[in-house]
Design an enzyme around this catalytic site. Structure first.
Site: not given
Ligand code: HEM
Ligand code: NAG
Length: 326
Positions: A64, A96
């Protein structure tokens, strides 16, 4: 004749100098450190592997970081700068703060690299390689990381606040958000497959489990136990309910049964204004992880190419958290 050969030789020599040393090159190359720091890639990989061994979620967190770096003014490690007296950095942006993790792992990589090849390997490249090695460590696919990015000397909180997509977006919004960065809808769907690993906080999925109608009822009910309608904001649930520590195609399978955790996730299947083609792509990735892996790798290379600083732009930070003094 003779002079044309001379010019060809000059051209070839200059080409090799640029290519191998990246002096004025605007293009990234997988071999960028092969003479200047030949052990760079193996060091990053071994730090990723031990961090993931210690905590599987770290693989998701590192992946991420690359996304949140690249989508905000390019892959320039601006994300890693700590707040100073003069500016509030990107770590404080809404998407973030209290959410991004893995900064200490990047610090470990950086300090090991500074010991063996001081001032050579950029923080932006470290993030890019760590993202790839994280996906491998969790059983996923691989891709060739192009290298030669340099580090920013600035960060932008406002850009971070406006360039990371919100989980409240609908399909139209997601498509246009990614299109603004040069990605097709298809690439957006592939990149979203990152949510096959990692966790999210109650605060980001609460609206989905209490308000959305396109959610599997049993799934919603089980989530409500961990995420009450008020309180418990930082309680965590897996983004992929079946296998959140394995980089596989289960994320897409879950969407087909109404088990996407975020509103934005579920929008990729039968989402508002959705064309049948997005649904078809989700079905295809669900059934065929090889096609997901291939498209994901290509889209990650493209993401890693977003506006890098190269040549003499930016700097190679000694400490990823601050710009070099002097
Ligand atoms: C398509 C639009 C996207 C949205 C709206 C989005 C939104 C989010 C949100 C809200 C979270 C949870 C954050 C939290 O609760 O603290 C999350 C986690 C995550 N996102 Fe996305 N994301 C998107 C695209 C992506 C992309 C393109 C990647 C990587 C190339 C990605 C990788 C991740 C990963 C790996 C997590 C888990 C992180 C962890 O467990 O520490 N996301 N994302
Ligand atoms: C998607 O969201 C935008 C902005 O919130 C809204 O204007 C639009 O009507 C929505 N589209 C659909 C198809 O629901």
């Amino acid at each position: 004749m003779a002079s044309s050969t001379y010019f060809k030789l000059c051209f070839i020599t200059i080409f090799f100098l640029i290519h191998n040393y990246g002096w004025v090159s605007a293009q990234l190359s997988p071999k960028f450190y092969s003479t200047s720091c030949p052990r760079a890639l193996s060091i990053i990989k071994s730090v990723v592997n031990s961090a993931v061994l210690k905590e599987l979620r770290m693989g998701a967190s590192l992946l991420r970081l690359h996304f949140h770096d690249c989508f905000v003014n390019g892959c320039d490690a601006s994300l890693l700068l700590d707040n100073t007296a003069n500016f509030i950095g990107e770590k404080s942006a809404g998407a973030n703060i209290n959410s991004l993790r893995g900064f200490e792992v990047i610090d470990t990589m950086k300090s090991q690299l500074e010991t063996i090849c001081p001032g050579v390997v950029s923080c932006a490249d470290i993030i890019a390689v760590a993202a790839r090695d994280s996906v491998i460590a969790l059983g996923g696919t691989t891709w060739k990381v192009r290298l030669g990015r340099r580090d920013s000397t600035t960060a932008s909180l406002s850009a971070a606040n406006s360039n990371i997509p919100s989980p409240a977006l609908n399909l139209t919004g997601l498509i246009s958000f990614f299109s603004n960065k040069g990605f097709t809808a298809k690439e957006m769907v592939a990149l979203s497959g990152s949510h096959t690993i990692g966790l999210a906080r109650c605060t980001v999925f609460r609206p989905r489990i209490y308000k959305d109608t396109d959610i599997n009822t049993a799934f919603a009910n089980s989530l409500k136990l961990k995420c009450p309608s008020t309180g418990g904001d930082s309680n965590l649930s897996p983004l992929d309910t079946t296998s959140s520590t394995v980089f596989d195609s289960a994320y897409y399978t879950n969407l087909i049964s109404g088990k996407g955790l975020l509103h934005s996730d579920q929008q990729l299947f039968s989402g508002s204004g959705g064309g049948g083609s997005i649904d078809a792509q989700v079905r295809s990735y669900s059934a065929n992880s090889a096609s997901f892996f291939k498209d994901f790798g290509n889209a990650m290379v493209k993401m890693g190419n977003l506006s890098p600083l190269t040549g003499t732009n930016g700097q190679i930070r000694t400490n990823c958290r601050k710009i070099n003094s002097g």
